[in-house]
Design a protein around this motif. Sequence first.
Motif, PDB file in Angstrom:
ATOM      1  N   GLY A   1      15.502 -15.467 -37.968  1.00 47.52           N
ATOM      2  CA  GLY A   1      15.462 -14.563 -39.114  1.00 47.52           C
ATOM      3  C   GLY A   1      16.245 -15.132 -40.278  1.00 47.52           C
ATOM      4  N   GLY A   2      16.147 -16.466 -40.444  1.00 45.83           N
ATOM      5  CA  GLY A   2      17.023 -17.160 -41.383  1.00 45.83           C
ATOM      6  C   GLY A   2      16.489 -17.301 -42.796  1.00 45.83           C
ATOM      7  N   ALA A   3      15.378 -16.623 -43.115  1.00 45.98           N
ATOM      8  CA  ALA A   3      14.780 -16.807 -44.433  1.00 45.98           C
ATOM      9  C   ALA A   3      15.098 -15.678 -45.407  1.00 45.98           C
ATOM     10  CB  ALA A   3      13.265 -16.953 -44.303  1.00 45.98           C
TER      11      ALA A   3
ATOM     12  N   ALA B   1      18.894 -25.242 -38.919  1.00 40.01           N
ATOM     13  CA  ALA B   1      17.490 -24.929 -38.671  1.00 40.01           C
ATOM     14  C   ALA B   1      17.332 -23.424 -38.785  1.00 40.01           C
ATOM     15  CB  ALA B   1      17.060 -25.392 -37.280  1.00 40.01           C
ATOM     16  N   ILE B   2      16.230 -22.991 -39.397  1.00 41.99           N
ATOM     17  CA  ILE B   2      15.955 -21.564 -39.484  1.00 41.99           C
ATOM     18  C   ILE B   2      14.588 -21.267 -38.897  1.00 41.99           C
ATOM     19  CG2 ILE B   2      17.458 -21.221 -41.476  1.00 41.99           C
ATOM     20  CD1 ILE B   2      14.973 -21.038 -43.228  1.00 41.99           C
ATOM     21  N   TRP B   3      14.519 -20.146 -38.191  1.00 43.11           N
ATOM     22  CA  TRP B   3      13.248 -19.620 -37.700  1.00 43.11           C
ATOM     23  C   TRP B   3      12.951 -18.333 -38.440  1.00 43.11           C
ATOM     24  CZ3 TRP B   3      13.519 -20.037 -31.592  1.00 43.11           C
ATOM     25  CH2 TRP B   3      13.427 -21.393 -31.236  1.00 43.11           C
TER      26      TRP B   3
ATOM     27  N   HIS C   1       7.227 -15.776 -41.048  1.00 40.40           N
ATOM     28  CA  HIS C   1       6.189 -16.224 -41.981  1.00 40.40           C
ATOM     29  C   HIS C   1       6.532 -17.577 -42.591  1.00 40.40           C
ATOM     30  CE1 HIS C   1       4.421 -12.277 -41.609  1.00 40.40           C
ATOM     31  NE2 HIS C   1       5.563 -11.716 -41.977  1.00 40.40           N
ATOM     32  N   PRO C   2       5.627 -18.546 -42.568  1.00 42.66           N
ATOM     33  CA  PRO C   2       5.928 -19.868 -43.126  1.00 42.66           C
ATOM     34  C   PRO C   2       6.231 -19.839 -44.615  1.00 42.66           C
ATOM     35  CG  PRO C   2       3.588 -19.675 -42.557  1.00 42.66           C
ATOM     36  CD  PRO C   2       4.268 -18.483 -41.979  1.00 42.66           C
ATOM     37  N   GLU C   3       5.573 -18.935 -45.358  1.00 49.17           N
ATOM     38  CA  GLU C   3       5.810 -18.899 -46.800  1.00 49.17           C
ATOM     39  C   GLU C   3       7.238 -18.479 -47.132  1.00 49.17           C
ATOM     40  OE1 GLU C   3       3.529 -15.081 -45.655  1.00 49.17           O
ATOM     41  OE2 GLU C   3       3.482 -17.220 -45.158  1.00 49.17           O
ATOM     42  N   SER C   4       7.844 -17.654 -46.292  1.00 47.90           N
ATOM     43  CA  SER C   4       9.230 -17.239 -46.560  1.00 47.90           C
ATOM     44  C   SER C   4      10.187 -18.414 -46.392  1.00 47.90           C
ATOM     45  CB  SER C   4       9.629 -16.077 -45.650  1.00 47.90           C
ATOM     46  OG  SER C   4       9.602 -16.462 -44.286  1.00 47.90           O
ATOM     47  N   ILE C   5       9.880 -19.306 -45.466  1.00 44.67           N
ATOM     48  CA  ILE C   5      10.711 -20.504 -45.283  1.00 44.67           C
ATOM     49  C   ILE C   5      10.604 -21.409 -46.500  1.00 44.67           C
ATOM     50  CG2 ILE C   5      11.070 -22.576 -43.891  1.00 44.67           C
ATOM     51  CD1 ILE C   5      10.035 -20.945 -41.481  1.00 44.67           C
ATOM     52  N   GLU C   6       9.387 -21.607 -46.974  1.00 49.26           N
ATOM     53  CA  GLU C   6       9.194 -22.488 -48.130  1.00 49.26           C
ATOM     54  C   GLU C   6       9.862 -21.925 -49.381  1.00 49.26           C
ATOM     55  OE1 GLU C   6       8.112 -25.484 -47.609  1.00 49.26           O
ATOM     56  OE2 GLU C   6       7.930 -24.810 -45.532  1.00 49.26           O
ATOM     57  N   GLU C   7       9.900 -20.610 -49.499  1.00 46.01           N
ATOM     58  CA  GLU C   7      10.536 -19.986 -50.658  1.00 46.01           C
ATOM     59  C   GLU C   7      12.031 -20.270 -50.724  1.00 46.01           C
ATOM     60  OE1 GLU C   7       9.694 -15.851 -50.469  1.00 46.01           O
ATOM     61  OE2 GLU C   7       7.548 -16.077 -50.914  1.00 46.01           O
ATOM     62  N   VAL C   8      12.685 -20.390 -49.560  1.00 50.28           N
ATOM     63  CA  VAL C   8      14.149 -20.536 -49.565  1.00 50.28           C
ATOM     64  C   VAL C   8      14.609 -21.987 -49.465  1.00 50.28           C
ATOM     65  CG1 VAL C   8      14.430 -18.234 -48.584  1.00 50.28           C
ATOM     66  CG2 VAL C   8      14.434 -20.223 -47.055  1.00 50.28           C
ATOM     67  N   ARG C   9      13.730 -22.905 -49.172  1.00 49.60           N
ATOM     68  CA  ARG C   9      14.163 -24.314 -49.063  1.00 49.60           C
ATOM     69  C   ARG C   9      14.957 -24.787 -50.269  1.00 49.60           C
ATOM     70  NH1 ARG C   9      12.308 -27.283 -44.777  1.00 49.60           N
ATOM     71  NH2 ARG C   9      10.424 -26.507 -43.708  1.00 49.60           N
ATOM     72  N   PRO C  10      14.547 -24.455 -51.508  1.00 49.06           N
ATOM     73  CA  PRO C  10      15.308 -24.936 -52.670  1.00 49.06           C
ATOM     74  C   PRO C  10      16.737 -24.405 -52.745  1.00 49.06           C
ATOM     75  CG  PRO C  10      13.098 -24.235 -53.319  1.00 49.06           C
ATOM     76  CD  PRO C  10      13.308 -23.767 -51.918  1.00 49.06           C
ATOM     77  N   GLN C  11      17.061 -23.382 -51.969  1.00 44.53           N
ATOM     78  CA  GLN C  11      18.414 -22.822 -52.004  1.00 44.53           C
ATOM     79  C   GLN C  11      19.414 -23.636 -51.175  1.00 44.53           C
ATOM     80  OE1 GLN C  11      18.672 -18.522 -51.508  1.00 44.53           O
ATOM     81  NE2 GLN C  11      16.489 -18.308 -51.987  1.00 44.53           N
TER      82      GLN C  11
ATOM     83  N   VAL D   1      15.524 -27.741 -41.145  1.00 45.57           N
ATOM     84  CA  VAL D   1      14.368 -27.617 -40.257  1.00 45.57           C
ATOM     85  C   VAL D   1      13.934 -26.155 -40.308  1.00 45.57           C
ATOM     86  CG1 VAL D   1      13.514 -27.786 -37.899  1.00 45.57           C
ATOM     87  CG2 VAL D   1      15.159 -29.472 -38.762  1.00 45.57           C
ATOM     88  N   GLY D   2      12.731 -25.909 -40.766  1.00 51.25           N
ATOM     89  CA  GLY D   2      12.213 -24.547 -40.855  1.00 51.25           C
ATOM     90  C   GLY D   2      10.959 -24.394 -40.019  1.00 51.25           C
ATOM     91  N   GLN D   3      10.922 -23.381 -39.167  1.00 52.26           N
ATOM     92  CA  GLN D   3       9.783 -23.156 -38.291  1.00 52.26           C
ATOM     93  C   GLN D   3       9.384 -21.680 -38.308  1.00 52.26           C
ATOM     94  OE1 GLN D   3      12.221 -25.090 -35.134  1.00 52.26           O
ATOM     95  NE2 GLN D   3      10.263 -25.917 -34.452  1.00 52.26           N
TER      96      GLN D   3
END
Length: 249
Positions: free
Chosen positions: A12-14, A33-35, A38-48, A54-56
Amino acid sequence: MSLQGKRVLVTGGARGIGLATAKLFEAEGADVAIWALHPESIEEVRPQFRRPIVGQALDIGDFDAVRQAYRTLREELGPVDILVNNAGYTLTTRFLEEDPAYWERVVSTNLWGVVYTTQTVLPDMLEAGSGSIINVVSDAGRVGMQGEAMYAASKGGVMAFSKSIAQEFAKRGVRVNCVSPGPTRTRILEENSEHGDAGKLIERMVRRIPMRRIAEPEEVAQTIVFFASDASSHITGQVLSVSGGLTMV
């Protein structure tokens, strides 16, 4: 509380508490690493994040998916030193208006997800002779909560599970603790606050907090990182509320 070089998995890391926790671990030098569902929520936070993470995307209520995701994570990052079971799900609803499908989703995410992830990651910690597992529970699971019956039941189950695992594996170097937030400024709370009856229940809950405010995600994250660090090296099997004094047990 430097965690330089430690490998951390946050479920729930996004968003919310999980995102605040993942960012604080990175600031303390950990590889993160964050799980998330939804994949889009991971991509939204990568820039932070300042460094690659590692996002899955997976449903932690699916044991096979958890095991496969962890195999992939180990290949990319290595075995996990610190596990934060943070992912959760709830609605603020009246018990007699709920249906079994809702109950199953709550228990699958909040309880079985913790069990599946813990059993998957724990062998690596035992092989290393050290590790820290922090389970994010809720004060609802300590004292009950109107409008949160199944959520309280699932979080109470996680507390009992955590204490049992803490007893079983303390002598092998693995510590297990729970952080128990009260009302916290997360998207779930905000979404529930927009619905009539749920909003009234939440307002009533906030009025009962002695500090007269809800927690920020970063305040809960600080406690999670404390339990992960050597600052808590002689602490295991504990439940610590971060609730502004809402519960004092």
